[in-house]
Write a protein that holds these residues in place. Sequence first.
Motif, short mmCIF file in Angstrom:
data_model
loop_
_atom_site.label_atom_id
_atom_site.label_comp_id
_atom_site.label_asym_id
_atom_site.label_seq_id
_atom_site.Cartn_x
_atom_site.Cartn_y
_atom_site.Cartn_z
N GLU A 299 1.71 26.37 -43.21
CA GLU A 299 2.06 24.96 -43.45
C GLU A 299 3.43 24.86 -44.10
O GLU A 299 4.22 23.97 -43.79
CB GLU A 299 0.99 24.30 -44.33
N ALA A 300 3.73 25.78 -45.02
CA ALA A 300 5.05 25.76 -45.67
C ALA A 300 6.16 26.03 -44.65
O ALA A 300 7.22 25.39 -44.69
CB ALA A 300 5.09 26.81 -46.79
N ASP A 301 5.93 26.98 -43.72
CA ASP A 301 6.92 27.26 -42.68
C ASP A 301 7.20 26.02 -41.83
O ASP A 301 8.36 25.69 -41.54
CB ASP A 301 6.42 28.38 -41.75
N ARG A 302 6.14 25.36 -41.42
CA ARG A 302 6.29 24.17 -40.57
C ARG A 302 7.06 23.07 -41.30
O ARG A 302 7.92 22.41 -40.71
CB ARG A 302 4.91 23.64 -40.14
N LYS A 303 6.76 22.89 -42.57
CA LYS A 303 7.41 21.81 -43.32
C LYS A 303 8.88 22.11 -43.58
O LYS A 303 9.74 21.25 -43.45
CB LYS A 303 6.65 21.56 -44.62
N LYS A 304 9.17 23.35 -43.93
CA LYS A 304 10.57 23.70 -44.16
C LYS A 304 11.36 23.61 -42.86
O LYS A 304 12.54 23.19 -42.86
CB LYS A 304 10.68 25.11 -44.76
N THR A 305 10.74 24.00 -41.76
CA THR A 305 11.40 23.87 -40.46
C THR A 305 11.74 22.41 -40.16
O THR A 305 12.82 22.09 -39.67
CB THR A 305 10.49 24.44 -39.35
N ARG A 306 10.79 21.51 -40.45
CA ARG A 306 11.04 20.08 -40.23
C ARG A 306 12.18 19.57 -41.11
O ARG A 306 13.05 18.83 -40.64
CB ARG A 306 9.75 19.30 -40.52
N ILE A 307 12.17 19.97 -42.36
CA ILE A 307 13.21 19.50 -43.28
C ILE A 307 14.59 19.95 -42.84
O ILE A 307 15.54 19.16 -42.80
CB ILE A 307 12.92 19.98 -44.72
N VAL A 308 14.75 21.24 -42.50
CA VAL A 308 16.08 21.74 -42.15
C VAL A 308 16.56 21.18 -40.81
O VAL A 308 17.76 21.18 -40.53
CB VAL A 308 16.15 23.28 -42.13
N SER A 309 15.63 20.70 -39.98
CA SER A 309 16.05 20.09 -38.72
C SER A 309 16.72 18.73 -38.96
O SER A 309 17.54 18.29 -38.17
CB SER A 309 14.85 19.92 -37.79
N LYS A 310 16.37 18.08 -40.09
CA LYS A 310 16.84 16.72 -40.34
C LYS A 310 18.11 16.66 -41.18
O LYS A 310 18.84 15.66 -41.15
CB LYS A 310 15.75 15.92 -41.07
N THR A 311 18.36 17.68 -41.96
CA THR A 311 19.47 17.62 -42.89
C THR A 311 19.89 19.02 -43.26
O THR A 311 19.29 20.00 -42.81
CB THR A 311 19.08 16.82 -44.17
N VAL A 312 20.90 19.16 -44.08
CA VAL A 312 21.34 20.47 -44.57
C VAL A 312 20.41 20.87 -45.70
O VAL A 312 20.20 20.10 -46.64
CB VAL A 312 22.80 20.43 -45.05
N LEU A 313 19.86 22.05 -45.63
CA LEU A 313 18.89 22.53 -46.63
C LEU A 313 19.54 22.60 -48.00
O LEU A 313 20.63 23.12 -48.16
CB LEU A 313 18.37 23.91 -46.24
N GLN A 314 18.84 22.04 -48.99
CA GLN A 314 19.32 22.11 -50.37
C GLN A 314 18.98 23.49 -50.95
O GLN A 314 17.84 23.92 -50.92
CB GLN A 314 18.67 21.02 -51.22
N GLU A 315 19.98 24.15 -51.47
CA GLU A 315 19.73 25.50 -52.05
C GLU A 315 19.02 25.36 -53.39
O GLU A 315 19.24 24.43 -54.12
CB GLU A 315 21.07 26.21 -52.24
#
Length: 426
Positions: free
Chosen positions: A410-426
């Motif tokens: 579930e964490a993989d799927r959610k992080k994948t969705r987030i990075v598809s929409k914007t630049v990942l916050q470090e």
Amino acid sequence: MKVKLLSALNDTNIDAAQLNSQRQLGISISAIAGELDQSLPLNLCLILDQSGSMHGQPIQTVIQAVERLLAQLKPGDRLSVIAFAGSATVIIPNQVVYDITSIKSQIQQQLSAGGGTVIAEGLALGITELMKGTKGTVSQAFLLTDGHGETGLRIWKWDITPDDNKRCLELAYRATRFNLTINTLGFGSSWNQDLLEKIADVGGGTLAYIEHPEQAVAEFSRLFKRIQSVGLTNAYLLLSLVPQVRLAELKPIAQVSPDTIELPLQPEADGRFAVRLGDLMKDEQRVVLANIYLGKLPLGEQQIGHLQIRYDDPAVDKQNLLSPIVPVYANVVQPYQPALDSQVQQSILALAKYRQTQLAETKLQQGDRVGAATMLQTAAKTALQIGDTSAATVLQSSATRLQAGEELSEADRKKTRIVSKTVLQE
């Protein structure tokens, strides 16, 4: 406060020999502050999940994040706090913030985990409280949950109990009619990513992911800084095209920055199209891409349409203000030589990254693991092209796991969705 409105085609030159040409029109919009313009007061509502799954460290870290946020409020800012589980309650009614110590004490005493998760109850109360303080303010909500909304009970063709997810989306649409912005924060790994993304997209806000409790303070702070920079509200992009130019029928317009969102079009009575943008920030552009088709045009520089922004300025309590009209030109040439715009090309790739990831998710839902992995690899390569190395790492990692026969967590799927929409916050 003024509006800055710029536009460019991905390729300004049009081949005169072609009967039809496709172009992407990049449009950037932001608020420009004058020397005497001051920051707008905030009207902020925190809608917090206190269901049983938030017990212990999760609810304590949320309280810490709220307390850190309270310390950043300025004189004149308004606050309300809603807690929801199986039902919802107002912990802090909408008020101008004077006594932060008292507010902290009330939150600590009343915010305790237990019960189910009926998100719509909290959202409805939050909208009600926000409506009490909209005059002259930036009105936004932070909706935080770690769970799924409860599905309705249906017997044959009758709805016996309401569907919480459906009610949430209806409320998000209603919020935009009152010039309210809804941001969503998913806590942990069990929240409904489709629902929270739709609420944020519809509500003109952003979706944040708190994977671990200790990230709560940083995510609250990031969203808070964004709303502090809002200068104008209730903004609409007004787009008019000449008869030889038309919008694409499928997915004609999308926002690509600061988050990627497919945007709906609303036809205006005068023949223009309106696209709701919501709040405009002073230090961050909203970038929109319009997918257009051009028919045969005469040689030379040709005006193919014009743009304008309709907006509200809470600082002077004025609504439906209009920016100056900005014409859009194309250069019809023979022979044809491309004149590419690098910034628009970057925006096209950002939108491609999002849509490629969406397609990967669809394939995964259909059981096509090979197809999903291939599309995620493609999205990773696209991310690298725009310099988004963090997204590329996440997307490639998910692709590699699928290729190895592993399931995505579930964490993989959610992080994948987030990075598809914007630049990942470090």
